[in-house]
Design a protein around this motif. Sequence first.
Motif, PDB file in Angstrom:
ATOM      1  N   ILE A   6       0.848  -1.192   0.000  1.00  0.00           N
ATOM      2  CA  ILE A   6       0.000   0.000   0.000  1.00  0.00           C
ATOM      3  C   ILE A   6       0.884   1.242   0.000  1.00  0.00           C
ATOM      4  O   ILE A   6       1.757   1.409   0.850  1.00  0.00           O
ATOM      5  N   GLY A   7       0.678   2.107  -0.981  1.00  0.00           N
ATOM      6  CA  GLY A   7       1.456   3.341  -1.058  1.00  0.00           C
ATOM      7  C   GLY A   7       2.813   3.179  -1.706  1.00  0.00           C
ATOM      8  O   GLY A   7       3.744   3.938  -1.411  1.00  0.00           O
ATOM      9  N   THR A   8       2.961   2.208  -2.610  1.00  0.00           N
ATOM     10  CA  THR A   8       4.223   2.027  -3.329  1.00  0.00           C
ATOM     11  C   THR A   8       4.652   3.317  -4.008  1.00  0.00           C
ATOM     12  O   THR A   8       3.843   4.009  -4.623  1.00  0.00           O
ATOM     13  N   ASN A  40     -11.157   6.263  -0.074  1.00  0.00           N
ATOM     14  CA  ASN A  40     -10.142   5.226   0.105  1.00  0.00           C
ATOM     15  C   ASN A  40     -10.367   4.536   1.441  1.00  0.00           C
ATOM     16  O   ASN A  40     -10.585   5.192   2.460  1.00  0.00           O
ATOM     17  N   SER A  41     -10.297   3.217   1.423  1.00  0.00           N
ATOM     18  CA  SER A  41     -10.441   2.426   2.640  1.00  0.00           C
ATOM     19  C   SER A  41      -9.371   1.350   2.669  1.00  0.00           C
ATOM     20  O   SER A  41      -9.378   0.439   1.838  1.00  0.00           O
ATOM     21  N   LEU A  64     -12.382   3.542  -3.935  1.00  0.00           N
ATOM     22  CA  LEU A  64     -13.769   3.275  -4.277  1.00  0.00           C
ATOM     23  C   LEU A  64     -14.346   4.470  -5.024  1.00  0.00           C
ATOM     24  O   LEU A  64     -14.183   5.618  -4.592  1.00  0.00           O
ATOM     25  N   VAL A  65     -14.984   4.221  -6.158  1.00  0.00           N
ATOM     26  CA  VAL A  65     -15.652   5.258  -6.945  1.00  0.00           C
ATOM     27  C   VAL A  65     -17.149   5.109  -6.707  1.00  0.00           C
ATOM     28  O   VAL A  65     -17.739   4.075  -7.043  1.00  0.00           O
ATOM     29  N   ALA A 112      -5.640  -0.671  -7.544  1.00  0.00           N
ATOM     30  CA  ALA A 112      -6.326  -0.718  -6.248  1.00  0.00           C
ATOM     31  C   ALA A 112      -7.776  -0.257  -6.334  1.00  0.00           C
ATOM     32  O   ALA A 112      -8.397   0.015  -5.310  1.00  0.00           O
ATOM     33  N   GLY A 113      -8.330  -0.151  -7.555  1.00  0.00           N
ATOM     34  CA  GLY A 113      -9.756   0.075  -7.685  1.00  0.00           C
ATOM     35  C   GLY A 113     -10.217   1.403  -8.235  1.00  0.00           C
ATOM     36  O   GLY A 113     -11.427   1.620  -8.398  1.00  0.00           O
TER      37      GLY A 113
END
Length: 556
Positions: free
Chosen positions: A195-197, A367-368, A373-374, A492-493
């Motif tokens: 997460i957060g690359t 973001n979760s 998420l859109v 990631a979505g």
Amino acid sequence: MFIHILISSFIASINAAAIVSRSQSYPLPQPGVLGPQTSITVVNEVIAPDGFPRSATLVDGTFPGPLITAQKGDTFAINVINSLTDDTMFKSTSIHWHGIHQNGTNYADGTSFVTQCPIAQNHSFLHTFSAPNQAGTYWYHSHYSIQYCDGLRGPLVIYDPNDPLAYMYDIDDASTVITLSDWYHTVAPVLRYIIGTTTNITLINGLGRYTGGPPSELAVINVEQGKRYRMRLIAMSCDPSFTFSIDGHNLTVIEADGELTEPLVVDQLSILAGQRYSVVLVANNSVDNYWIRSLPNTLTSSNGFVGGMSSAILRYQGAPVADPITISTAGQNSLLETNLHALINPGAPGIPGYGNADINLHLNVTNSGGTFLVNGTPFRPPTVPVLLQILSGAQDASQLLPAGSVIVLGANQVVELTMLTTGPGSPHPIHLHGHSFDVVQSGGSTTFNYVSPVRRDVVSAGGQGQQMVIRWTTDNSGPWFLHCHVDWHLDAGFAIVMAESPSDTSAHVNPVPVDWDELCPIFKSLSPSQLGGGGIKAYDEARNMSTAIFSLIPNP
């Protein structure tokens, strides 16, 4: 395999003929430069663009991939051959021709699981399309998971022999194409679990340096005093935006993302992943070497240029072969997107005024736990491409997969899309396939412009809690991807599909090539080992690198 070789030989012969007959009004292909009818091979090779050797996924074994050029009105026929072998990276592929509208050829857009299934190892696909009304600076890259972060990216330029701004420059050829990219020392199938690359390594025209690394070769852009150069800047990054400048020189912006702009003088500009700018540089300084700077937003000016990092060299003819000694100075006239205005047919479509379009869409991005998420739904690739679903009879959003990630739009309607983003990773570069759009409100701006906004295909969504507003007309039936161009965020979505007039798509894209129909059965027959990507080993390696880890994600 014999058929692949036969197609490649045929295209090569066409390409050779095209080179002979091509008009002198724009640059002839140079060594390593391909024409619009060509064949490219996706391979794994070990390269060390910053002095650190690693296996990469490349077009024709080079980074960036070879420049593909065309003249306005040319027909493209590009055969993509998949010869990938490295099990640590994905061994299927697809290639998206970024910025090409693909009007009537949605199946050639190259977007895995939206417009096609990926091209399997040891297979090929011939992309045939035209762009009759387009000219400018584009690029191509993998659109299969996070594959382009492993190197599959390259420039594409369509020259216009009747460019209305040609009077402003003398030189516009392969030597003035400047690619800006990030680079990673770990393969992307590992990094996609973190997460957060991010990375601090910047390559300019495929060369750069990193902290603690060797003083490896830097790219050199050669100029002659008194000449004017159209520099075509292409941000091919997977993540960072860059602040670009050239010591001692102003830059006149004349194009944004394939759309001409009214000329605008700046001394530096911010360029986000996927964006392109043409800038005119006048070589009117003393004969010397000058630093070209491309500072990623992961670094600061105090540590971003140490030892030649994030840099290349502008070398005047007659200057010594040496590193520059010029000093970085703070920008006094930075580019503001709101100061850019479309040169040709300015004005957003539809009735001016916020909310006055035929279709008014509102997308809230949250973001979760690292997942984007859109409107409450993360994009997860469907097993059947959206285009194939539509051609098989699905018409309504309730019938189209992935559920909650497809918006159906009527034909020939003006769409106004408002996006509001919260959570990490801003500013997000938002790209819409199939169209250029008018930016009626730039991210971070409080004003609207319906009279003369900039027209482009990648726009900043602004910072947290800010909104961005764009307009376009639904005159290109088919499913078009709208997504963040930070590839880690897309994975990631952060994406959604705009399905324009599905009832018209079958006629609009007819005929679909037989080879396109064969992509999905071949891809679905692949075993996990044939897909590549490292499997559980990639996940374990990511866990050894970071504690901020996504759950185990199935390979796409």
